[in-house]
Design a protein around this motif. Structure first.
Motif, PDB file in Angstrom:
ATOM      1  N   MET A  13      22.195   1.389 -22.863  1.00 36.05           N
ATOM      2  CA  MET A  13      21.804   0.712 -24.111  1.00 36.05           C
ATOM      3  C   MET A  13      21.110   1.685 -25.067  1.00 36.05           C
ATOM      4  N   GLY A  14      20.103   2.405 -24.539  1.00 35.02           N
ATOM      5  CA  GLY A  14      19.289   3.272 -25.390  1.00 35.02           C
ATOM      6  C   GLY A  14      20.096   4.379 -26.054  1.00 35.02           C
ATOM      7  N   GLY A  15      21.070   4.952 -25.328  1.00 35.56           N
ATOM      8  CA  GLY A  15      21.879   6.048 -25.896  1.00 35.56           C
ATOM      9  C   GLY A  15      22.557   5.620 -27.200  1.00 35.56           C
ATOM     10  N   PRO A  16      23.391   4.574 -27.151  1.00 33.75           N
ATOM     11  CA  PRO A  16      24.055   4.150 -28.399  1.00 33.75           C
ATOM     12  C   PRO A  16      23.093   3.617 -29.462  1.00 33.75           C
ATOM     13  N   MET A  17      21.984   3.016 -29.051  1.00 37.76           N
ATOM     14  CA  MET A  17      21.011   2.527 -30.054  1.00 37.76           C
ATOM     15  C   MET A  17      20.400   3.709 -30.814  1.00 37.76           C
ATOM     16  N   ALA A  18      20.039   4.753 -30.067  1.00 33.35           N
ATOM     17  CA  ALA A  18      19.469   5.947 -30.707  1.00 33.35           C
ATOM     18  C   ALA A  18      20.507   6.595 -31.625  1.00 33.35           C
ATOM     19  N   ALA A  19      21.773   6.593 -31.177  1.00 32.83           N
ATOM     20  CA  ALA A  19      22.843   7.184 -31.995  1.00 32.83           C
ATOM     21  C   ALA A  19      22.978   6.434 -33.326  1.00 32.83           C
ATOM     22  N   ASN A  20      22.804   5.121 -33.300  1.00 30.38           N
ATOM     23  CA  ASN A  20      22.893   4.348 -34.553  1.00 30.38           C
ATOM     24  C   ASN A  20      21.728   4.657 -35.491  1.00 30.38           C
ATOM     25  N   LEU A  21      20.581   5.022 -34.949  1.00 30.54           N
ATOM     26  CA  LEU A  21      19.453   5.416 -35.809  1.00 30.54           C
ATOM     27  C   LEU A  21      19.761   6.751 -36.500  1.00 30.54           C
ATOM     28  N   VAL A  22      20.418   7.652 -35.760  1.00 26.64           N
ATOM     29  CA  VAL A  22      20.828   8.928 -36.374  1.00 26.64           C
ATOM     30  C   VAL A  22      21.810   8.640 -37.513  1.00 26.64           C
ATOM     31  N   LYS A  23      22.779   7.755 -37.235  1.00 27.84           N
ATOM     32  CA  LYS A  23      23.792   7.417 -38.260  1.00 27.84           C
ATOM     33  C   LYS A  23      23.137   6.822 -39.504  1.00 27.84           C
ATOM     34  N   ALA A  24      22.001   6.120 -39.310  1.00 27.51           N
ATOM     35  CA  ALA A  24      21.307   5.505 -40.452  1.00 27.51           C
ATOM     36  C   ALA A  24      20.446   6.527 -41.206  1.00 27.51           C
ATOM     37  N   GLY A  25      20.471   7.792 -40.751  1.00 24.05           N
ATOM     38  CA  GLY A  25      19.786   8.846 -41.498  1.00 24.05           C
ATOM     39  C   GLY A  25      18.412   9.226 -40.971  1.00 24.05           C
ATOM     40  N   HIS A  26      18.019   8.676 -39.822  1.00 24.10           N
ATOM     41  CA  HIS A  26      16.702   9.005 -39.273  1.00 24.10           C
ATOM     42  C   HIS A  26      16.786  10.257 -38.385  1.00 24.10           C
ATOM     43  N   THR A  27      15.645  10.901 -38.230  1.00 24.33           N
ATOM     44  CA  THR A  27      15.551  12.019 -37.295  1.00 24.33           C
ATOM     45  C   THR A  27      15.118  11.434 -35.957  1.00 24.33           C
ATOM     46  N   VAL A  28      15.928  11.636 -34.921  1.00 28.24           N
ATOM     47  CA  VAL A  28      15.620  11.018 -33.624  1.00 28.24           C
ATOM     48  C   VAL A  28      15.418  12.106 -32.565  1.00 28.24           C
ATOM     49  N   ARG A  29      14.263  12.028 -31.887  1.00 21.10           N
ATOM     50  CA  ARG A  29      14.002  12.937 -30.762  1.00 21.10           C
ATOM     51  C   ARG A  29      13.973  12.088 -29.500  1.00 21.10           C
ATOM     52  N   GLY A  30      14.819  12.437 -28.531  1.00 16.57           N
ATOM     53  CA  GLY A  30      14.977  11.558 -27.378  1.00 16.57           C
ATOM     54  C   GLY A  30      14.587  12.202 -26.070  1.00 16.57           C
ATOM     55  N   PHE A  31      14.244  11.326 -25.100  1.00 21.31           N
ATOM     56  CA  PHE A  31      13.978  11.811 -23.742  1.00 21.31           C
ATOM     57  C   PHE A  31      14.479  10.793 -22.719  1.00 21.31           C
ATOM     58  N   ASP A  32      15.043  11.326 -21.639  1.00 21.54           N
ATOM     59  CA  ASP A  32      15.447  10.503 -20.487  1.00 21.54           C
ATOM     60  C   ASP A  32      15.260  11.366 -19.244  1.00 21.54           C
ATOM     61  N   LEU A  33      15.139  10.707 -18.088  1.00 24.00           N
ATOM     62  CA  LEU A  33      14.976  11.466 -16.844  1.00 24.00           C
ATOM     63  C   LEU A  33      16.315  12.036 -16.360  1.00 24.00           C
ATOM     64  N   VAL A  34      17.424  11.482 -16.852  1.00 23.23           N
ATOM     65  CA  VAL A  34      18.749  11.868 -16.346  1.00 23.23           C
ATOM     66  C   VAL A  34      19.398  12.908 -17.280  1.00 23.23           C
ATOM     67  N   PRO A  35      19.673  14.116 -16.764  1.00 21.57           N
ATOM     68  CA  PRO A  35      20.231  15.171 -17.628  1.00 21.57           C
ATOM     69  C   PRO A  35      21.526  14.764 -18.340  1.00 21.57           C
ATOM     70  N   ALA A  36      22.392  13.989 -17.666  1.00 20.80           N
ATOM     71  CA  ALA A  36      23.669  13.605 -18.300  1.00 20.80           C
ATOM     72  C   ALA A  36      23.426  12.740 -19.546  1.00 20.80           C
ATOM     73  N   SER A  37      22.379  11.903 -19.498  1.00 17.51           N
ATOM     74  CA  SER A  37      22.070  11.061 -20.662  1.00 17.51           C
ATOM     75  C   SER A  37      21.576  11.932 -21.816  1.00 17.51           C
TER      76      SER A  37
END
Ligand code: NAD
Length: 296
Positions: A13-37
């Motif tokens: 869920m979080g991956g595509p949600m964060a991607a939509n924030l980027v598409k809306a023009g925001h600067t997004v810095r992300g973190f997850d415990l899983v390297p593939a994510s």
């Protein structure tokens, strides 16, 4: 207005949600415990950070999308202690109402704004940016959160104070779990009585049995071609996630003294289904157990 957003939990869920924030023009810095994510997030234009705190540092808003209440309380404890007063924290995970209120209290104690904003709409809605958000928190916090939630979803509701979003989410999903079992029982009984799926659907979909579990998410193949029943019960909304939400509703019912006997029964039915190894199937596959298949 473009903002800097820390996004913690970049899973299904979080991956595509964060991607939509980027598409809306925001600067997004992300973190997850899983390297593939993290790799998948990088490909979507998210700047990958080495820790939750690093992702949140200097952000106007931090969003968490984590598995359960204990993860949210753990991450918010770190964040609230480190972030400047006035930072907005939003949690969109589905968690128990008690953890949601605890997270709000942690934020408030440090002068941060906070919103619980769980979602409905699944991974398809997360990708398409059509999620429904149900939010709880103070008016000022919600007003600041709303434009960001609208960048990730279609319908955004302010349901009340701290924890009200989670309360709305578990009440809605308790209706869904119970109604899916009801619709599935009706089809299983109809089969025994020699009634065709289409005949039952035609009658019930325009009669008093009409509900979302029947007309949008029909648990038998045929009447609603887009429902998971037509696709081998591939989720969709996995039975294990339905069980999680039904158990959250039961915990809330116990804590608040509400009588939810059918909610309790639905949690037991999905518990048996998951215990028999079907937690990864769509929750509408519960019809197979009610037919005496798949509950072994
Ligand atoms: P997921 O397991 O795919 O993602 C959760 C992510 O959180 C994982 O990538 C995990 O590595 C990460 N994580 C866990 N602890 C962490 C920590 N301390 N720091 C950073 N990252 C951490 O789950 P999901 O399907 O994305 O669901 C997330 C939430 O949304 C859950 O609460 C779920 O109940 C809810 N939800 C899911 C759906 C759905 O259809 N999948 C629909 C509505 C709501």
């Amino acid at each position: 207005m473009a903002q800097t957003i820390g996004f913690i939990g970049l899973g299904n869920m979080g991956g595509p949600m964060a991607a939509n924030l980027v598409k809306a023009g925001h600067t997004v810095r992300g973190f997850d415990l899983v390297p593939a994510s993290l790799e998948a997030a990088r490909a979507e234009g998210i700047t990958v950070a080495g820790s939750a705190l690093a992702a949140a540092e200097g952000a106007d808003v931090v969003i968490t999308m984590l598995p359960a209440g204990r993860h949210v309380v753990e991450v918010w404890t770190q964040l609230a202690a480190a972030l400047p007063a006035g930072t907005l924290l939003i949690d969109s995970s589905t968690v128990d109402v008690e953890s949601a209120r605890k997270a709000h209290a942690l934020a408030e104690a440090q002068g941060c704004l906070s919103v619980d904003a769980p979602v409905s709409g699944g991974t398809g809605g997360a990708k398409a940016g059509t999620l429904t958000f149900m939010a709880g928190g103070a008016e000022a916090a919600f007003a600041k959160a709303e434009p960001l939630l609208k960048a990730m979803g279609k319908n955004v509701f302010h349901c009340g104070d701290a924890g009200a979003g989670q309360a709305a989410k578990i009440c809605n999903n308790m209706i869904l779990g119970i109604s899916m079992i009801g619709v599935s029982e009706a089809f299983a009984l109809g089969e025994k009585l020699g009634l065709s799926h289409q005949a039952l659907y035609d009658v019930a979909s325009v009669s008093s049995g009409q509900c979302w579990s029947l007309t949008t998410y029909c648990p038998v193949p045929g009447p609603v071609p887009t429902s998971p029943a037509n696709n081998g019960y591939k989720p969709g909304f996995a039975a294990a996630l339905m069980l999680k939400d039904l158990r959250l509703a039961q915990a809330a019912a116990l804590a608040s003294g509400a009588a939810t006997p059918l909610g309790a029964e639905a949690a037991q039915v999905y518990g048996l289904f998951e215990g028999a190894g079907h937690g990864g199937e769509d929750f509408s596959a519960i019809i197979n157990m009610l037919r005496g298949q798949g509950g072994e």
